[in-house]
Scaffold this motif. Structure first.
Motif, PDB file in Angstrom:
ATOM      1  N   GLN B  41       0.845  -1.177   0.097  1.00 44.85           N
ATOM      2  CA  GLN B  41      -0.011   0.186  -0.119  1.00 44.85           C
ATOM      3  C   GLN B  41       0.884   1.075   0.036  1.00 44.85           C
ATOM      4  O   GLN B  41       0.466   2.226  -0.641  1.00 44.85           O
ATOM      5  CB  GLN B  41      -0.772   0.213   1.217  1.00 44.85           C
ATOM      6  CG  GLN B  41      -0.379   0.119   2.389  1.00 44.85           C
ATOM      7  CD  GLN B  41      -1.602   0.264   3.600  1.00 44.85           C
ATOM      8  OE1 GLN B  41      -2.441   1.099   3.303  1.00 44.85           O
ATOM      9  NE2 GLN B  41      -1.449  -0.688   4.663  1.00 44.85           N
ATOM     10  N   MET B  42       2.135   1.205   0.477  1.00 51.86           N
ATOM     11  CA  MET B  42       2.799   2.363   0.505  1.00 51.86           C
ATOM     12  C   MET B  42       3.640   2.606  -1.044  1.00 51.86           C
ATOM     13  O   MET B  42       3.741   3.621  -1.297  1.00 51.86           O
ATOM     14  CB  MET B  42       3.961   2.214   1.651  1.00 51.86           C
ATOM     15  CG  MET B  42       3.565   2.531   2.899  1.00 51.86           C
ATOM     16  SD  MET B  42       3.041   0.885   3.809  1.00 51.86           S
ATOM     17  CE  MET B  42       3.807   1.112   5.560  1.00 51.86           C
ATOM     18  N   GLN B  45       1.113   4.253  -3.102  1.00 56.63           N
ATOM     19  CA  GLN B  45       1.299   5.601  -2.822  1.00 56.63           C
ATOM     20  C   GLN B  45       2.429   6.319  -3.443  1.00 56.63           C
ATOM     21  O   GLN B  45       2.339   7.136  -4.294  1.00 56.63           O
ATOM     22  CB  GLN B  45       1.546   6.133  -1.184  1.00 56.63           C
ATOM     23  CG  GLN B  45       0.073   5.881  -0.729  1.00 56.63           C
ATOM     24  CD  GLN B  45       0.294   6.097   0.877  1.00 56.63           C
ATOM     25  OE1 GLN B  45       0.442   7.320   1.209  1.00 56.63           O
ATOM     26  NE2 GLN B  45       0.017   5.145   1.532  1.00 56.63           N
ATOM     27  N   ILE B  71      -4.055  -7.590   4.362  1.00 57.34           N
ATOM     28  CA  ILE B  71      -4.826  -7.214   5.294  1.00 57.34           C
ATOM     29  C   ILE B  71      -4.622  -5.477   5.508  1.00 57.34           C
ATOM     30  O   ILE B  71      -5.934  -4.881   5.825  1.00 57.34           O
ATOM     31  CB  ILE B  71      -4.791  -7.981   6.392  1.00 57.34           C
ATOM     32  CG1 ILE B  71      -5.762  -7.626   7.577  1.00 57.34           C
ATOM     33  CG2 ILE B  71      -3.064  -7.638   7.168  1.00 57.34           C
ATOM     34  CD1 ILE B  71      -7.043  -7.738   7.224  1.00 57.34           C
ATOM     35  N   GLY B  72      -3.549  -4.973   5.370  1.00 51.33           N
ATOM     36  CA  GLY B  72      -3.100  -3.386   5.662  1.00 51.33           C
ATOM     37  C   GLY B  72      -3.882  -2.902   4.567  1.00 51.33           C
ATOM     38  O   GLY B  72      -4.541  -1.788   4.777  1.00 51.33           O
ATOM     39  N   ASN B  75      -7.800  -2.603   5.109  1.00 53.52           N
ATOM     40  CA  ASN B  75      -8.112  -1.905   6.084  1.00 53.52           C
ATOM     41  C   ASN B  75      -7.965  -0.615   5.739  1.00 53.52           C
ATOM     42  O   ASN B  75      -9.012   0.430   5.874  1.00 53.52           O
ATOM     43  CB  ASN B  75      -7.022  -2.186   7.150  1.00 53.52           C
ATOM     44  CG  ASN B  75      -7.308  -2.036   8.639  1.00 53.52           C
ATOM     45  OD1 ASN B  75      -8.647  -2.383   9.197  1.00 53.52           O
ATOM     46  ND2 ASN B  75      -6.570  -1.110   9.344  1.00 53.52           N
ATOM     47  N   SER B  76      -7.076   0.018   5.149  1.00 53.55           N
ATOM     48  CA  SER B  76      -6.723   1.183   4.489  1.00 53.55           C
ATOM     49  C   SER B  76      -8.070   1.637   3.591  1.00 53.55           C
ATOM     50  O   SER B  76      -8.537   2.751   3.772  1.00 53.55           O
ATOM     51  CB  SER B  76      -5.344   1.523   4.105  1.00 53.55           C
ATOM     52  OG  SER B  76      -4.315   1.460   4.994  1.00 53.55           O
ATOM     53  N   LEU B  79     -10.765   2.679   5.682  1.00 50.40           N
ATOM     54  CA  LEU B  79     -10.521   3.937   6.314  1.00 50.40           C
ATOM     55  C   LEU B  79     -10.580   5.038   5.225  1.00 50.40           C
ATOM     56  O   LEU B  79     -11.158   6.168   5.857  1.00 50.40           O
ATOM     57  CB  LEU B  79      -9.349   3.944   7.021  1.00 50.40           C
ATOM     58  CG  LEU B  79      -8.998   3.220   8.173  1.00 50.40           C
ATOM     59  CD1 LEU B  79      -7.786   2.780   8.523  1.00 50.40           C
ATOM     60  CD2 LEU B  79      -9.915   3.532   9.281  1.00 50.40           C
ATOM     61  N   LEU B  80     -10.442   4.940   4.232  1.00 60.34           N
ATOM     62  CA  LEU B  80     -10.554   5.646   3.173  1.00 60.34           C
ATOM     63  C   LEU B  80     -11.952   6.186   2.668  1.00 60.34           C
ATOM     64  O   LEU B  80     -12.114   7.040   1.759  1.00 60.34           O
ATOM     65  CB  LEU B  80      -9.406   5.699   1.999  1.00 60.34           C
ATOM     66  CG  LEU B  80      -7.898   5.715   2.357  1.00 60.34           C
ATOM     67  CD1 LEU B  80      -7.040   5.096   1.059  1.00 60.34           C
ATOM     68  CD2 LEU B  80      -7.503   6.986   2.293  1.00 60.34           C
ATOM     69  N   GLN B 101      -8.664 -11.156  11.532  1.00 62.37           N
ATOM     70  CA  GLN B 101      -7.999  -9.967  11.738  1.00 62.37           C
ATOM     71  C   GLN B 101      -8.805  -8.630  11.731  1.00 62.37           C
ATOM     72  O   GLN B 101      -8.654  -7.897  12.508  1.00 62.37           O
ATOM     73  CB  GLN B 101      -6.824  -9.773  10.567  1.00 62.37           C
ATOM     74  CG  GLN B 101      -5.517 -10.856  10.945  1.00 62.37           C
ATOM     75  CD  GLN B 101      -4.533 -10.563   9.956  1.00 62.37           C
ATOM     76  OE1 GLN B 101      -3.673  -9.906  10.594  1.00 62.37           O
ATOM     77  NE2 GLN B 101      -4.405 -10.990   8.820  1.00 62.37           N
ATOM     78  N   ALA B 105     -10.190  -6.760  15.458  1.00 64.64           N
ATOM     79  CA  ALA B 105     -10.091  -5.225  15.579  1.00 64.64           C
ATOM     80  C   ALA B 105     -11.479  -4.804  15.872  1.00 64.64           C
ATOM     81  O   ALA B 105     -11.730  -3.718  15.837  1.00 64.64           O
ATOM     82  CB  ALA B 105      -9.329  -4.722  14.345  1.00 64.64           C
ATOM     83  N   ASP B 106     -12.517  -5.659  15.656  1.00 64.84           N
ATOM     84  CA  ASP B 106     -13.993  -5.249  15.608  1.00 64.84           C
ATOM     85  C   ASP B 106     -14.127  -4.123  14.543  1.00 64.84           C
ATOM     86  O   ASP B 106     -14.810  -3.279  14.452  1.00 64.84           O
ATOM     87  CB  ASP B 106     -13.940  -4.390  16.927  1.00 64.84           C
ATOM     88  CG  ASP B 106     -15.603  -4.322  17.306  1.00 64.84           C
ATOM     89  OD1 ASP B 106     -16.319  -4.909  16.637  1.00 64.84           O
ATOM     90  OD2 ASP B 106     -16.027  -3.213  17.929  1.00 64.84           O
TER      91      ASP B 106
END
Lengths: 302, 302
Positions: B41-42, B45, B71-72, B75-76, B79-80, B101, B105-106
Motif C-alpha cells: 500500500q505504501m 502511494q 490486510i493492511g 483496512n486502509s 478507512l479511506l 484479523q 479489531a472489531d
C-alpha cells in the motif's frame, strides 16, 4: 544505554512519510520492540537496528496499525537464521493469527516463539531479568489495549575514581567494587565499599501509553517515569472526535504528563489528516514544557 | 491502456531497495492487483497508483512475501471511505486469515469484500467483464500456488477516419460505428459498417507465473501472450538450489518464454543475495532477447 528509537508515529493509514506505530527500546545490550505496524522490519533496516538483538516484542492491541508488520518480521527473522528464543506479548487472539499464517505457509520457524497472552483486566509484571522489568496496564480504547512500563534497574554502585585511587585499589578490582565488595589491602587495611562508591543511581522508567482516550486513571502507572510516550492523535479542537474514537489530544497528553510529574513526554500516533506536526508541540508545551514529537528515526535517551 | 506496474520484485526478505512481490495491472479504467507483499500500500502511494480504482486482487499463494500487505491494504481502503465491492481471489485459507484479523479489531468494512477461493488442481476463468478476462492455472511450488492470465478483449472495431469522412458520417456516430452498426444516410444510402471500419485488433494477454520451479507443463498457459512475468529467484549456477526450493533460474524463465513464443519476458522475485541484478539479463537475453528486469516503479505496456 536506555533509549527509545521511533520507527513509526502515524495512526491508522500509513503514508509515505509516516509509518504506523513501532518503537525500539534499547536497554544496554538487548532490544525490545513495542508495537509493530506494517513495514516495521524495513524501518529497522533503515535505521540500522540490529534485528538479531531483538528478543521481546510487546503488542499493545490488535488494531492493524500496531501489529500488521509482526508476522513479516517473525518470518524474516527465521529466514535470516535466528536460533534464539523470541517472546511475543499481546492479546490472546494474536497467537492464533500468527499460528494460522505460519501453518498455511508450511513454515517451521528456526527459533522457539514463545507467546505470552496479556489478560484483559489484569496487569502487572510480564518480563523481568537482571536489568529490565516490563509491566503492563490496561488503557481505555475501543478494543482491549495495554500500556507498558519498562523499568531499568541499576544494580552497579557508582565508583568514585579519586577515592579508589587514593586507597590504591587496582583498576582490575573496580568492577567488584561496583558490585558492592570491600577491598582487602596487602597492608591489612580493609577498604569498606562505601568509602569508594556511591549507591546505584535510581531505576529509570519509560512508559508507553498506546492508543487510549484521555484517562487520568492511568496516572499511577506514569508517576515518576523519566520518559513517557502518550498518543496524541488529534489537536484539541477535535477533542470530541478524539473522545468518540477513544483517542487523545496533544493538550490531554501534556496534561497527564504534568499531573503525573514525569520527566519528558513524547507525542505520537498522529492522524494522517495532519501533514504538518508543529501544532502538536505548540499545543502541548504551554501545558508541559518538556514535550517532544516522536519523530521517525529519532532516538530519545530515557 | 493495458499495462503492468511493478511494486515489488524481491523474494522472501524485504530489503530497503527491493520490496516483496506486488504488481498492478491497468486495463483501461480499472486496476487489478496481483500479489500484495508487505508495504504494497505504501508502494502504491509512492508510484501514484489510485487505490480507489482497484477492484480485483489476486493472491498466487500464501507465502508471506506475496500477501502480508493485503490486510493492511483492505483496512486502509475502508478507512479511506471506499464503498465499491472489492473481490479477492486466493487460496481458501486466506479468507479465514482476513476474517480473524477484521474480527479481533472489531472492524466492519465500509465496502463488501467478496472472496473467491482458488481450488487446488482446478483452474480456468475466475473473472470476466466486458474488457477483461482472468483465468488461473496451477504452478509447481512448495505449497498450492497459481499463475494468472489476464486477457484484454478488444470489442471496438477500428475506425478508418478518412472513409467515414468520405461517406459524410457525423463524428457523433463514430462510437456506434466502432460498435459495429451500419449508417443510414438521409439520401437513402446505407453505409455498411465494414466499408468504414476494420475488425477489432486481436485480444492481448499478460501472464503472471508466480513462484514456481521450472515446468514446461505451463507452456500452454503462456502461449501467445504479449507479456509474461516469470519468477527468476536465482541465476543458473544455483540451478539445484532453485529446484530444491521450487524456484526457477533466469535461464529457465527465458527458455520457457522462448518455447512458448511469447512477446516479452519480465524477470523478478530476485533472491536477496543478489545486490546487483545485471546478471539476470546477461543470462536470459542470449536465450530470449526480449527479456527485461521487473524493476520497481516501472510500467510495462502489454
Amino acid at each position: 544505554m536506555f533509549a527509545v528509537t521511533i520507527l513509526g508515529n502515524n495512526s491508522a493509514i500509513p503514508t509515505l512519510e509516516r509509518h504506523p506505530t513501532a518503537q525500539v527500546v534499547t536497554v544496554d545490550n538487548q532490544l525490545l520492540l513495542i508495537d509493530c505496524g506494517e513495514g516495521s522490519q524495513m524501518q529497522m533496516q533503515r535505521y540500522h537496528i540490529k534485528r538479531g538483538k531483538l528478543n521481546h516484542i510487546f503488542i499493545s492491541h490488535l488494531h492493524g496499525d500496531h501489529y500488521f508488520g509482526l508476522i513479516g518480521l517473525i518470518n524474516s527473522l527465521s529466514l535470516l537464521g535466528r536460533s534464539e528464543d523470541l517472546t511475543v506479548y499481546g492479546p490472546p487472539e494474536l497467537q492464533e493469527i500468527i499460528d494460522i499464517q505460519l501453518k498455511v505457509a508450511d513454515t517451521r520457524l528456526l527459533f522457539k516463539l514463545i507467546f505470552v497472552p496479556l489478560v484483559p483486566g489484569n496487569g502487572g509484571i510480564i518480563m523481568k531479568d537482571k536489568e529490565v522489568e516490563v509491566s503492563y496496564f490496561p488503557v481505555q480504547h475501543r478494543i482491549p489495549c495495554y500500556g507498558f512500563r519498562v523499568k531499568r534497574e541499576r544494580t552497579k554502585r557508582k565508583l568514585i575514581p579519586e577515592q579508589a585511587k587514593a586507597y590504591e585499589i587496582p583498576a582490575a578490582f573496580y568492577s567488584r567494587l561496583q558490585a558492592g565488595e570491600d577491598y582487602q589491602r596487602k597492608d591489612g587495611v580493609l577498604v569498606k565499599n562505601d568509602w569508594v562508591t556511591l549507591p546505584p543511581p535510581p531505576a529509570q522508567a519509560y512508559v508507553y501509553c498506546a492508543d487510549t482516550k484521555y484517562d487520568p486513571g492511568i496516572i499511577p502507572y506514569l508517576a515518576g517515569a523519566n520518559l513517557v510516550y502518550h498518543e496524541s492523535t488529534y489537536l484539541h479542537d477535535l477533542e470530541q472526535r478524539a473522545a468518540d474514537r477513544f483517542h487523545s489530544t496533544a493538550f490531554q497528553a501534556a496534561s497527564l504528563a504534568k499531573d503525573a510529574g514525569v520527566g519528558r513526554l513524547l507525542l505520537g500516533h498522529f492522524s494522517s489528516k495532519y501533514t504538518e506536526l508543529g501544532g502538536f508541540l505548540e499545543e502541548a508545551r504551554p501545558v508541559f514544557e518538556e514535550s517532544y514529537l516522536a519523530t521517525e528515526g529519532t532516538t530519545f535517551l530515557v
